[in-house]
Design an enzyme around this catalytic site. Structure first.
Site, PDB file in Angstrom:
ATOM      1  N   LYS A  14       0.841  -1.222   0.000  1.00 32.73           N
ATOM      2  CA  LYS A  14       0.000   0.000   0.000  1.00 32.73           C
ATOM      3  C   LYS A  14       0.868   1.261   0.000  1.00 32.73           C
ATOM      4  O   LYS A  14       0.616   2.196  -0.758  1.00 32.73           O
ATOM      5  CB  LYS A  14      -0.926   0.004   1.240  1.00 32.73           C
ATOM      6  N   ARG A  89      -9.508   0.599   8.842  1.00 34.65           N
ATOM      7  CA  ARG A  89      -9.056  -0.745   9.196  1.00 34.65           C
ATOM      8  C   ARG A  89     -10.076  -1.491  10.036  1.00 34.65           C
ATOM      9  O   ARG A  89      -9.830  -2.629  10.430  1.00 34.65           O
ATOM     10  CB  ARG A  89      -7.775  -0.624  10.004  1.00 34.65           C
ATOM     11  N   ARG A 128      12.217  -6.228   5.293  1.00 31.97           N
ATOM     12  CA  ARG A 128      12.313  -4.787   5.578  1.00 31.97           C
ATOM     13  C   ARG A 128      12.798  -4.566   7.018  1.00 31.97           C
ATOM     14  O   ARG A 128      13.519  -3.624   7.299  1.00 31.97           O
ATOM     15  CB  ARG A 128      10.956  -4.109   5.363  1.00 31.97           C
ATOM     16  N   ARG A 134      11.767  -0.461  12.059  1.00 37.50           N
ATOM     17  CA  ARG A 134      10.368  -0.578  12.518  1.00 37.50           C
ATOM     18  C   ARG A 134      10.258  -1.762  13.461  1.00 37.50           C
ATOM     19  O   ARG A 134      10.490  -2.904  13.059  1.00 37.50           O
ATOM     20  CB  ARG A 134       9.443  -0.758  11.313  1.00 37.50           C
ATOM     21  N   ARG A 146       0.037  -9.037  13.307  1.00 38.04           N
ATOM     22  CA  ARG A 146      -0.556  -7.989  12.439  1.00 38.04           C
ATOM     23  C   ARG A 146      -1.465  -8.619  11.388  1.00 38.04           C
ATOM     24  O   ARG A 146      -2.533  -8.092  11.072  1.00 38.04           O
ATOM     25  CB  ARG A 146       0.556  -7.182  11.758  1.00 38.04           C
TER      26      ARG A 146
HETATM   27  P1  AP5 Z   1       4.695  -1.515   1.880  1.00 39.70           P
HETATM   28  O1  AP5 Z   1       4.473  -0.756   0.625  1.00 39.70           O
HETATM   29  O2  AP5 Z   1       5.182  -0.782   3.079  1.00 39.70           O
HETATM   30  O3  AP5 Z   1       3.388  -2.365   2.272  1.00 39.70           O
HETATM   31  P2  AP5 Z   1       2.135  -1.868   3.098  1.00 39.70           P
HETATM   32  O4  AP5 Z   1       0.946  -2.617   2.590  1.00 39.70           O
HETATM   33  O5  AP5 Z   1       2.090  -0.380   3.108  1.00 39.70           O
HETATM   34  O6  AP5 Z   1       2.516  -2.481   4.507  1.00 39.70           O
HETATM   35  P3  AP5 Z   1       2.891  -1.716   5.859  1.00 39.70           P
HETATM   36  O7  AP5 Z   1       4.244  -1.920   6.295  1.00 39.70           O
HETATM   37  O8  AP5 Z   1       2.608  -0.338   5.732  1.00 39.70           O
HETATM   38  O9  AP5 Z   1       2.024  -2.577   6.823  1.00 39.70           O
HETATM   39  P4  AP5 Z   1       0.818  -2.096   7.658  1.00 39.70           P
HETATM   40  O10 AP5 Z   1      -0.353  -1.923   6.784  1.00 39.70           O
HETATM   41  O11 AP5 Z   1       0.692  -3.055   8.796  1.00 39.70           O
HETATM   42  O12 AP5 Z   1       1.468  -0.763   8.262  1.00 39.70           O
HETATM   43  P5  AP5 Z   1       0.852   0.592   8.738  1.00 39.70           P
HETATM   44  O13 AP5 Z   1       1.964   1.542   8.745  1.00 39.70           O
HETATM   45  O14 AP5 Z   1      -0.394   0.947   8.035  1.00 39.70           O
HETATM   46  O15 AP5 Z   1       5.689  -2.727   1.501  1.00 39.70           O
HETATM   47  C1  AP5 Z   1       6.178  -3.598   2.484  1.00 39.70           C
HETATM   48  C2  AP5 Z   1       7.549  -4.114   2.002  1.00 39.70           C
HETATM   49  O16 AP5 Z   1       7.373  -4.865   0.797  1.00 39.70           O
HETATM   50  C3  AP5 Z   1       8.539  -2.981   1.671  1.00 39.70           C
HETATM   51  O17 AP5 Z   1       9.821  -3.367   2.061  1.00 39.70           O
HETATM   52  C4  AP5 Z   1       8.449  -2.867   0.125  1.00 39.70           C
HETATM   53  O18 AP5 Z   1       9.630  -2.386  -0.438  1.00 39.70           O
HETATM   54  C5  AP5 Z   1       8.149  -4.304  -0.265  1.00 39.70           C
HETATM   55  N1  AP5 Z   1       7.344  -4.375  -1.494  1.00 39.70           N
HETATM   56  C6  AP5 Z   1       6.265  -3.583  -1.814  1.00 39.70           C
HETATM   57  N2  AP5 Z   1       5.770  -3.947  -3.021  1.00 39.70           N
HETATM   58  C7  AP5 Z   1       6.530  -4.997  -3.451  1.00 39.70           C
HETATM   59  C8  AP5 Z   1       6.501  -5.816  -4.640  1.00 39.70           C
HETATM   60  N3  AP5 Z   1       5.580  -5.641  -5.600  1.00 39.70           N
HETATM   61  N4  AP5 Z   1       7.434  -6.803  -4.736  1.00 39.70           N
HETATM   62  C9  AP5 Z   1       8.357  -6.998  -3.756  1.00 39.70           C
HETATM   63  N5  AP5 Z   1       8.450  -6.252  -2.626  1.00 39.70           N
HETATM   64  C10 AP5 Z   1       7.537  -5.271  -2.486  1.00 39.70           C
HETATM   65  O19 AP5 Z   1       0.410   0.225  10.258  1.00 39.70           O
HETATM   66  C11 AP5 Z   1       1.351  -0.039  11.269  1.00 39.70           C
HETATM   67  C12 AP5 Z   1       0.614  -0.137  12.600  1.00 39.70           C
HETATM   68  O20 AP5 Z   1       0.021   1.132  12.917  1.00 39.70           O
HETATM   69  C13 AP5 Z   1      -0.561  -1.135  12.659  1.00 39.70           C
HETATM   70  O21 AP5 Z   1      -0.132  -2.448  12.951  1.00 39.70           O
HETATM   71  C14 AP5 Z   1      -1.415  -0.528  13.765  1.00 39.70           C
HETATM   72  O22 AP5 Z   1      -0.881  -0.834  15.038  1.00 39.70           O
HETATM   73  C15 AP5 Z   1      -1.254   0.971  13.537  1.00 39.70           C
HETATM   74  N6  AP5 Z   1      -2.299   1.523  12.639  1.00 39.70           N
HETATM   75  C16 AP5 Z   1      -2.084   2.099  11.415  1.00 39.70           C
HETATM   76  N7  AP5 Z   1      -3.250   2.489  10.889  1.00 39.70           N
HETATM   77  C17 AP5 Z   1      -4.212   2.137  11.777  1.00 39.70           C
HETATM   78  C18 AP5 Z   1      -5.624   2.248  11.748  1.00 39.70           C
HETATM   79  N8  AP5 Z   1      -6.284   2.799  10.717  1.00 39.70           N
HETATM   80  N9  AP5 Z   1      -6.310   1.776  12.826  1.00 39.70           N
HETATM   81  C19 AP5 Z   1      -5.675   1.239  13.887  1.00 39.70           C
HETATM   82  N10 AP5 Z   1      -4.328   1.085  13.954  1.00 39.70           N
HETATM   83  C20 AP5 Z   1      -3.605   1.530  12.895  1.00 39.70           C
END
Ligand code: AP5
Length: 195
Positions: A14, A89, A128, A134, A146
């Site tokens: 994402k 979410r 990562r 992180r 997660r």
């Molecule tokens: P990336 O692009 O970062 O993937 P992502 O889907 O954005 O995953 P996140 O790390 O952001 O996970 P998340 O959704 O748990 O995190 P968030 O910050 O929202 O890619 C991941 C890796 O894969 C990278 O290394 C990238 O280079 C690689 N990659 C990407 N595309 C690729 C491809 N095509 N091929 C190969 N490699 C690839 O949330 C973190 C925490 O915050 C949550 O656990 C929760 O505690 C809290 N939080 C955030 N939002 C909320 C909410 N709305 N409600 C409650 N808690 C929340």
């Protein structure tokens, strides 16, 4: 306005794809994960509270993230549209977002869901974690927690938008460029309809 939710489990791409989409379509990127990490880096009370949940791979309480998104929507009154990344979410967050957008006389245009097998998600996040600093990427137990939170609390958000015919799946396990092409196909259609 075009308002896109980029949906999918942790590690589905994402954040990676949002960066490409904002460049091409001029949307404003709202990532609750980035907003929370910025609160943690600034050692704010909100950040200190959120980190307790994030370090365990659990979702932060709804009212915290809804409040953050509400302020960001208010801070961007002239936006052409928004891309929501990592939000909503839970179904409660989705209902709150629908209400906030309705107050601004707009709505979610589409939800694009990145579909990636679970073993690939785990591989990407642990990889990562070797360099990102992180804390939630560094242990397999937390990464798996997660993914469990996603299945239990986030996956039902898909049904919420499917009811309105707004939910579309996109193959997310190709290269970054291949996934971006698939997302652009969906978005170009939508942008053409809005012009
Ligand atoms: P990336 O692009 O970062 O993937 P992502 O889907 O954005 O995953 P996140 O790390 O952001 O996970 P998340 O959704 O748990 O995190 P968030 O910050 O929202 O890619 C991941 C890796 O894969 C990278 O290394 C990238 O280079 C690689 N990659 C990407 N595309 C690729 C491809 N095509 N091929 C190969 N490699 C690839 O949330 C973190 C925490 O915050 C949550 O656990 C929760 O505690 C809290 N939080 C955030 N939002 C909320 C909410 N709305 N409600 C409650 N808690 C929340």
């Amino acid at each position: 306005m075009v308002n896109l939710i980029l949906f999918g489990p942790p590690g589905s791409g994402k954040g990676t794809q949002s960066a490409k989409i904002i460049d091409k379509y001029g949307l404003i990127h709202l990532s609750t994960g980035d907003l929370l990490r910025s609160e943690i880096a600034n050692k704010t009370p909100l950040g200190m509270e959120a980190t307790k949940f994030m370090d365990q791979g659990l979702l932060v309480p709804d009212e915290v993230v809804i409040g953050m998104i509400s302020s960001k929507l208010d801070a961007n009154p002239d936006a052409r549209g928004f891309i929501f990344d990592g939000f909503p979410r839970t179904t409660a967050q989705a209902e709150a977002l629908d209400k906030l957008l309705a107050l601004k006389k707009t709505a979610i245009s589409v939800v694009l869901s990145l579909e990636v097998p679970e073993d690939e998600l785990i591989k990407r996040l642990l990889n990562r974690g070797k360099t990102s600093g992180r804390s939630d990427d560094s242990s397999e137990d937390v990464v798996k927690a997660r993914i469990v939170e996603y299945h239990n609390k986030t996956a039902p958000v898909a049904d919420h938008y499917a009811k309105f015919g707004k939910f579309r799946k996109v193959k997310g396990d190709g290269s970054e460029a291949e996934v971006f092409d698939l997302l652009c196909k969906e978005l170009n259609e939508l942008v053409a309809e809005k012009v």
